[in-house]
Scaffold this motif. Structure first.
Motif, PDB file in Angstrom:
ATOM      1  N   ASP A  67       3.412  16.241   1.903  1.00  0.00           N
ATOM      2  CA  ASP A  67       4.309  17.289   1.414  1.00  0.00           C
ATOM      3  C   ASP A  67       5.421  16.604   0.636  1.00  0.00           C
ATOM      4  O   ASP A  67       6.563  16.501   1.103  1.00  0.00           O
ATOM      5  CB  ASP A  67       4.873  18.099   2.590  1.00  0.00           C
ATOM      6  CG  ASP A  67       5.699  19.285   2.112  1.00  0.00           C
ATOM      7  OD1 ASP A  67       5.523  19.708   0.948  1.00  0.00           O
ATOM      8  OD2 ASP A  67       6.532  19.778   2.901  1.00  0.00           O
ATOM      9  N   PRO A  68       5.111  16.101  -0.550  1.00  0.00           N
ATOM     10  CA  PRO A  68       6.009  15.156  -1.209  1.00  0.00           C
ATOM     11  C   PRO A  68       7.246  15.782  -1.834  1.00  0.00           C
ATOM     12  O   PRO A  68       7.185  16.857  -2.422  1.00  0.00           O
ATOM     13  CB  PRO A  68       5.126  14.533  -2.290  1.00  0.00           C
ATOM     14  CG  PRO A  68       4.132  15.603  -2.607  1.00  0.00           C
ATOM     15  CD  PRO A  68       3.871  16.316  -1.303  1.00  0.00           C
ATOM     16  N   ASP A  69       8.356  15.083  -1.688  1.00  0.00           N
ATOM     17  CA  ASP A  69       9.557  15.339  -2.467  1.00  0.00           C
ATOM     18  C   ASP A  69       9.475  14.399  -3.677  1.00  0.00           C
ATOM     19  O   ASP A  69       9.531  13.182  -3.504  1.00  0.00           O
ATOM     20  CB  ASP A  69      10.800  15.040  -1.626  1.00  0.00           C
ATOM     21  CG  ASP A  69      12.083  15.204  -2.410  1.00  0.00           C
ATOM     22  OD1 ASP A  69      12.235  14.531  -3.456  1.00  0.00           O
ATOM     23  OD2 ASP A  69      12.949  15.977  -1.976  1.00  0.00           O
ATOM     24  N   PRO A  70       9.314  14.928  -4.889  1.00  0.00           N
ATOM     25  CA  PRO A  70       9.063  14.054  -6.036  1.00  0.00           C
ATOM     26  C   PRO A  70      10.107  12.958  -6.225  1.00  0.00           C
ATOM     27  O   PRO A  70       9.748  11.808  -6.499  1.00  0.00           O
ATOM     28  CB  PRO A  70       9.055  15.027  -7.223  1.00  0.00           C
ATOM     29  CG  PRO A  70       8.604  16.323  -6.626  1.00  0.00           C
ATOM     30  CD  PRO A  70       9.221  16.358  -5.254  1.00  0.00           C
ATOM     31  N   ASP A  71      11.387  13.285  -6.085  1.00  0.00           N
ATOM     32  CA  ASP A  71      12.424  12.268  -6.278  1.00  0.00           C
ATOM     33  C   ASP A  71      12.345  11.188  -5.202  1.00  0.00           C
ATOM     34  O   ASP A  71      12.467   9.994  -5.488  1.00  0.00           O
ATOM     35  CB  ASP A  71      13.814  12.909  -6.279  1.00  0.00           C
ATOM     36  CG  ASP A  71      14.068  13.729  -7.534  1.00  0.00           C
ATOM     37  OD1 ASP A  71      13.395  13.470  -8.559  1.00  0.00           O
ATOM     38  OD2 ASP A  71      14.925  14.623  -7.492  1.00  0.00           O
ATOM     39  N   GLU A  72      12.141  11.617  -3.956  1.00  0.00           N
ATOM     40  CA  GLU A  72      12.065  10.658  -2.862  1.00  0.00           C
ATOM     41  C   GLU A  72      10.839   9.763  -3.004  1.00  0.00           C
ATOM     42  O   GLU A  72      10.910   8.549  -2.807  1.00  0.00           O
ATOM     43  CB  GLU A  72      12.013  11.397  -1.519  1.00  0.00           C
ATOM     44  CG  GLU A  72      12.016  10.496  -0.296  1.00  0.00           C
ATOM     45  CD  GLU A  72      13.301   9.715  -0.113  1.00  0.00           C
ATOM     46  OE1 GLU A  72      13.253   8.669   0.574  1.00  0.00           O
ATOM     47  OE2 GLU A  72      14.351  10.131  -0.654  1.00  0.00           O
ATOM     48  N   LEU A  73       9.708  10.347  -3.367  1.00  0.00           N
ATOM     49  CA  LEU A  73       8.481   9.574  -3.487  1.00  0.00           C
ATOM     50  C   LEU A  73       8.547   8.626  -4.677  1.00  0.00           C
ATOM     51  O   LEU A  73       8.104   7.480  -4.600  1.00  0.00           O
ATOM     52  CB  LEU A  73       7.281  10.515  -3.609  1.00  0.00           C
ATOM     53  CG  LEU A  73       5.906   9.896  -3.378  1.00  0.00           C
ATOM     54  CD1 LEU A  73       5.862   9.111  -2.074  1.00  0.00           C
ATOM     55  CD2 LEU A  73       4.841  10.981  -3.370  1.00  0.00           C
ATOM     56  N   ARG A  74       9.107   9.094  -5.777  1.00  0.00           N
ATOM     57  CA  ARG A  74       9.311   8.214  -6.923  1.00  0.00           C
ATOM     58  C   ARG A  74      10.166   7.019  -6.502  1.00  0.00           C
ATOM     59  O   ARG A  74       9.875   5.868  -6.852  1.00  0.00           O
ATOM     60  CB  ARG A  74       9.989   8.962  -8.072  1.00  0.00           C
ATOM     61  CG  ARG A  74      10.195   8.105  -9.318  1.00  0.00           C
ATOM     62  CD  ARG A  74      10.981   8.846 -10.382  1.00  0.00           C
ATOM     63  NE  ARG A  74      10.227   9.970 -10.947  1.00  0.00           N
ATOM     64  CZ  ARG A  74      10.492  11.244 -10.719  1.00  0.00           C
ATOM     65  NH1 ARG A  74      11.505  11.584  -9.914  1.00  0.00           N
ATOM     66  NH2 ARG A  74       9.776  12.197 -11.265  1.00  0.00           N
ATOM     67  N   GLY A  75      11.207   7.293  -5.720  1.00  0.00           N
ATOM     68  CA  GLY A  75      12.064   6.215  -5.238  1.00  0.00           C
ATOM     69  C   GLY A  75      11.308   5.235  -4.363  1.00  0.00           C
ATOM     70  O   GLY A  75      11.525   4.019  -4.440  1.00  0.00           O
ATOM     71  N   MET A  76      10.397   5.744  -3.517  1.00  0.00           N
ATOM     72  CA  MET A  76       9.622   4.851  -2.658  1.00  0.00           C
ATOM     73  C   MET A  76       8.687   3.977  -3.483  1.00  0.00           C
ATOM     74  O   MET A  76       8.547   2.779  -3.231  1.00  0.00           O
ATOM     75  CB  MET A  76       8.815   5.633  -1.636  1.00  0.00           C
ATOM     76  CG  MET A  76       8.149   4.740  -0.596  1.00  0.00           C
ATOM     77  SD  MET A  76       7.027   5.615   0.511  1.00  0.00           S
ATOM     78  CE  MET A  76       5.595   5.818  -0.540  1.00  0.00           C
ATOM     79  N   PHE A  77       8.037   4.570  -4.507  1.00  0.00           N
ATOM     80  CA  PHE A  77       7.147   3.791  -5.356  1.00  0.00           C
ATOM     81  C   PHE A  77       7.908   2.634  -6.003  1.00  0.00           C
ATOM     82  O   PHE A  77       7.447   1.485  -5.988  1.00  0.00           O
ATOM     83  CB  PHE A  77       6.542   4.675  -6.456  1.00  0.00           C
ATOM     84  CG  PHE A  77       5.511   5.659  -5.982  1.00  0.00           C
ATOM     85  CD1 PHE A  77       4.805   5.462  -4.810  1.00  0.00           C
ATOM     86  CD2 PHE A  77       5.251   6.810  -6.725  1.00  0.00           C
ATOM     87  CE1 PHE A  77       3.847   6.378  -4.381  1.00  0.00           C
ATOM     88  CE2 PHE A  77       4.289   7.729  -6.310  1.00  0.00           C
ATOM     89  CZ  PHE A  77       3.593   7.510  -5.142  1.00  0.00           C
ATOM     90  N   PHE A  78       9.059   2.942  -6.577  1.00  0.00           N
ATOM     91  CA  PHE A  78       9.799   1.900  -7.280  1.00  0.00           C
ATOM     92  C   PHE A  78      10.511   0.952  -6.313  1.00  0.00           C
ATOM     93  O   PHE A  78      10.786  -0.196  -6.671  1.00  0.00           O
ATOM     94  CB  PHE A  78      10.750   2.518  -8.305  1.00  0.00           C
ATOM     95  CG  PHE A  78      10.042   2.944  -9.563  1.00  0.00           C
ATOM     96  CD1 PHE A  78       9.795   2.040 -10.572  1.00  0.00           C
ATOM     97  CD2 PHE A  78       9.572   4.244  -9.711  1.00  0.00           C
ATOM     98  CE1 PHE A  78       9.110   2.416 -11.727  1.00  0.00           C
ATOM     99  CE2 PHE A  78       8.883   4.630 -10.858  1.00  0.00           C
ATOM    100  CZ  PHE A  78       8.653   3.716 -11.869  1.00  0.00           C
ATOM    101  N   ALA A  79      10.784   1.418  -5.089  1.00  0.00           N
ATOM    102  CA  ALA A  79      11.316   0.501  -4.072  1.00  0.00           C
ATOM    103  C   ALA A  79      10.295  -0.583  -3.755  1.00  0.00           C
ATOM    104  O   ALA A  79      10.657  -1.737  -3.483  1.00  0.00           O
ATOM    105  CB  ALA A  79      11.681   1.272  -2.800  1.00  0.00           C
ATOM    106  N   SER A  80       9.014  -0.236  -3.796  1.00  0.00           N
ATOM    107  CA  SER A  80       7.960  -1.236  -3.579  1.00  0.00           C
ATOM    108  C   SER A  80       7.997  -2.291  -4.678  1.00  0.00           C
ATOM    109  O   SER A  80       7.900  -3.497  -4.400  1.00  0.00           O
ATOM    110  CB  SER A  80       6.579  -0.568  -3.539  1.00  0.00           C
ATOM    111  OG  SER A  80       6.479   0.334  -2.469  1.00  0.00           O
ATOM    112  N   LEU A  81       8.125  -1.846  -5.919  1.00  0.00           N
ATOM    113  CA  LEU A  81       8.192  -2.809  -7.021  1.00  0.00           C
ATOM    114  C   LEU A  81       9.431  -3.688  -6.886  1.00  0.00           C
ATOM    115  O   LEU A  81       9.367  -4.910  -7.116  1.00  0.00           O
ATOM    116  CB  LEU A  81       8.194  -2.080  -8.359  1.00  0.00           C
ATOM    117  CG  LEU A  81       8.267  -2.977  -9.605  1.00  0.00           C
ATOM    118  CD1 LEU A  81       7.115  -3.972  -9.646  1.00  0.00           C
ATOM    119  CD2 LEU A  81       8.278  -2.122 -10.873  1.00  0.00           C
TER     120      LEU A  81
END
Length: 255
Positions: A67-81
């Motif tokens: 149940d994704p929050d787009p801003d939060e998930l985008r942040g998690m993706f880029f936190a990995s990078l």
């Protein structure tokens, strides 16, 4: 208790992922905390990353995909990078002490580290297409430098699990030891590194980053594609199936 624990053992900084309740999967905040710990450890001689409990790291926290929050998930993706960049840009050698399962982004964390030593019981592999994602931060590109293109595609696309011994044979990890010997073996490798010139170790590390640097534009474009797919039916179904422990039923497939 912190999600990320740091223990200084002499000149070695041990960074431990500390969410065993979710196999050390990280959300955006935990990813940022881990990145900060790696950067703050630059004064150490060697950095070790490991996990608490039965897992090394299960990658990104999948509840956010169902149940994704787009801003939060985008942040998690880029936190990995950001995390992987911090490892690669650190002046110190970073060793992955793979104490258990390294799956999805957790396997890509192993790939990002300079060296990897695995416990014999550890299992490694990618999960992306099975759970509505794709391993764009090393699993589809940089891993091929170690194991070859065809094998890397098998790992990224088939979502199989590989034993520590298989990973060693493939050049995915540097060594495998009995579980109760893992920390002692990592310490031996760290001590060997500490006897060498830190200046020339940094030069060697920076020079060896050519493959990471060559892949980095691909990482960013891959993240862009993942961001555009946030909330897609495949993402929601893959994550829901994983959380419910059932086979996924992806749209457009005959059931």
């Amino acid at each position: 208790m912190s999600d990320v624990e740091v223990e200084q053992r002499g000149e070695v900084a041990w960074i431990r992922l500390n969410r065993p309740d979710r196999m050390n999967a990280y959300d955006r905040a935990m990813g940022a905390e881990l990145t900060g710990a790696v950067r703050d450890a630059s004064a150490a001689g060697v950095i070790v990353i490991t996990g608490t409990g039965r897992a090394f790291c299960a990658g990104g926290y999948l509840a956010e995909l169902a149940d994704p929050d787009p801003d939060e998930l985008r942040g998690m993706f880029f936190a990995s990078l950001d995390l992987f960049d911090a490892i690669r840009l650190s002046p110190r050698p970073v060793i992955a002490a793979v104490n258990g399962a390294a799956a999805g982004g957790g396997n890509e964390l192993v790939v990002a580290c300079d060296l990897a030593i695995a416990a014999r019981s550890a299992k490694l592999g990618q999960t992306g297409p099975r759970v509505g994602s794709a391993p764009v931060l090393g699993g589809t590109n940089l891993l091929a430098v170690s194991v070859g293109e065809k094998r890397a595609k098998e790992i990224a696309m088939m979502c199989r699990r590989y034993t520590a011994e298989q990973a060693l044979d493939l050049g995915w990890v540097n060594a495998v030891v009995d579980d109760d010997e893992l920390e002692a073996e990592v310490t031996r490798w760290a001590d060997e590194l500490l006897a060498l010139s830190p200046r020339y170790l940094e030069i060697s590390k920076t020079s060896s980053n050519m493959w990471w640097n060559a892949c980095r534009d691909n990482f960013v474009s891959g993240l862009g594609m993942l961001v555009q797919a946030i909330g897609s039916p495949d993402m929601r179904e893959g994550a829901a199936a994983f959380m419910e422990k059932r086979p996924p039923r992806f749209p457009g497939r005959a059931q």
